[in-house]
Design an enzyme around this catalytic site. Structure first.
Site: not given
Ligand code: DGL
Length: 256
Positions: A5-6, A37-38, A69-70, A181-183
């Site tokens: 993941d990021s 990543y978004g 990570c989605n 988003c997993t966050h």
């Molecule tokens: N955890 C990531 C996701 O599930 C993204 C967070 C990011 O880097 O923007 O999308």
């Protein structure tokens, strides 16, 4: 098993993996150098994912990869599967509740900008004519807030309200929220506080277990390893949080 993941979002997925497979070791790759990543272009996310897997594969005997990570999953899963001959398992936003929606129910999907813009999401919205039944929020800010929360930094209520404003203002607020988003799984309590009714949260944690079970065989990873792409002060603040995941130290891996 390599988990990517990021940021800390993938740890919400790891929580579930650990419950189901308590006796195996993991390599967690936190690509903080490229977070979030978004806000990245699709080409960047695809190339970055390939780079990470190739680099780590050379050092550790990984037999499967979890894209926790989605954003990276919605954009790069098919390409990654073409590029590698080991199983690549991803997390995709679970849109089933929206597809099954009944009258008067409002389903919300919240995800990063890159995920919302992905052709994967656009195709599902089009295929199931979800445009009017699903309310979407695209945000890169919420993942940043989740990163702060796990570092025990204060979460700004004002910022949260701003992010959720379009749902707060609805005469019928969503009662089912798809966390794309997993966050965001780390912020369920804060999100709940934005709304009057109890929220049914849907995240990708459970679905991933099915995918892993399909490819479950012994891996030869001797201990838990936590990697980051840039070792800095912010990363150091994570150490205490990582202890409960049985990671004792954080190592930098050079992706350049
Ligand atoms: N955890 C990531 C996701 O599930 C993204 C967070 C990011 O880097 O923007 O999308």
């Amino acid at each position: 098993m390599l988990i990517i993941d990021s940021g800390i979002g993938g740890l919400s997925i790891l929580n579930n993996i650990k419950k189901n497979f308590p006796n195996i070791n993991y390599i967690y790759m936190l690509d903080n150098e490229a977070f979030p990543y978004g806000e990245k272009k699709e080409k960047f996310i695809v190339e970055r994912s390939i780079k990470i897997i190739n680099t780590i594969k050379k050092i550790y005997p990984i037999k499967k990869v979890i894209i926790a990570c989605n954003t990276a999953s919605t954009i790069s899963l098919p390409i990654l599967r073409k590029n590698f001959n080991i199983p690549i398992i991803g997390v995709l936003p679970i849109l089933k509740p929206a597809i099954e929606i009944k009258k008067n129910k409002i389903v919300g999907l919240i995800a990063t900008q890159a995920t919302v813009n992905s052709s994967y999401i656009k195709k599902i919205i089009y295929k199931y004519s979800l445009k009017n039944t699903i309310k979407i929020i695209a945000t890169n800010e919420l993942a940043i807030i989740a990163e702060k929360k796990v570092r025990k930094l204060s979460v700004s209520n004002k910022k949260l309200k701003k992010i959720f404003q379009s749902w707060i203002a609805l005469s019928i607020q969503p009662d089912t929220i798809i966390l794309g988003c997993t966050h965001f799984s780390f912020l369920k309590q804060e999100i709940q506080e934005m709304f009057y009714k109890p929220i049914n949260f849907i995240d990708s944690g459970d679905a991933i277990i099915k995918g892993i079970k399909k490819y479950f065989y012994q891996e030869n990873i001797k201990k838990n390893v936590f990697l980051c792409s840039k070792y800095n002060k912010k990363i150091k603040q994570l150490l205490f949080f990582l202890k409960k995941y049985k990671f004792k130290k954080i190592q930098e891996i050079n992706l350049n």
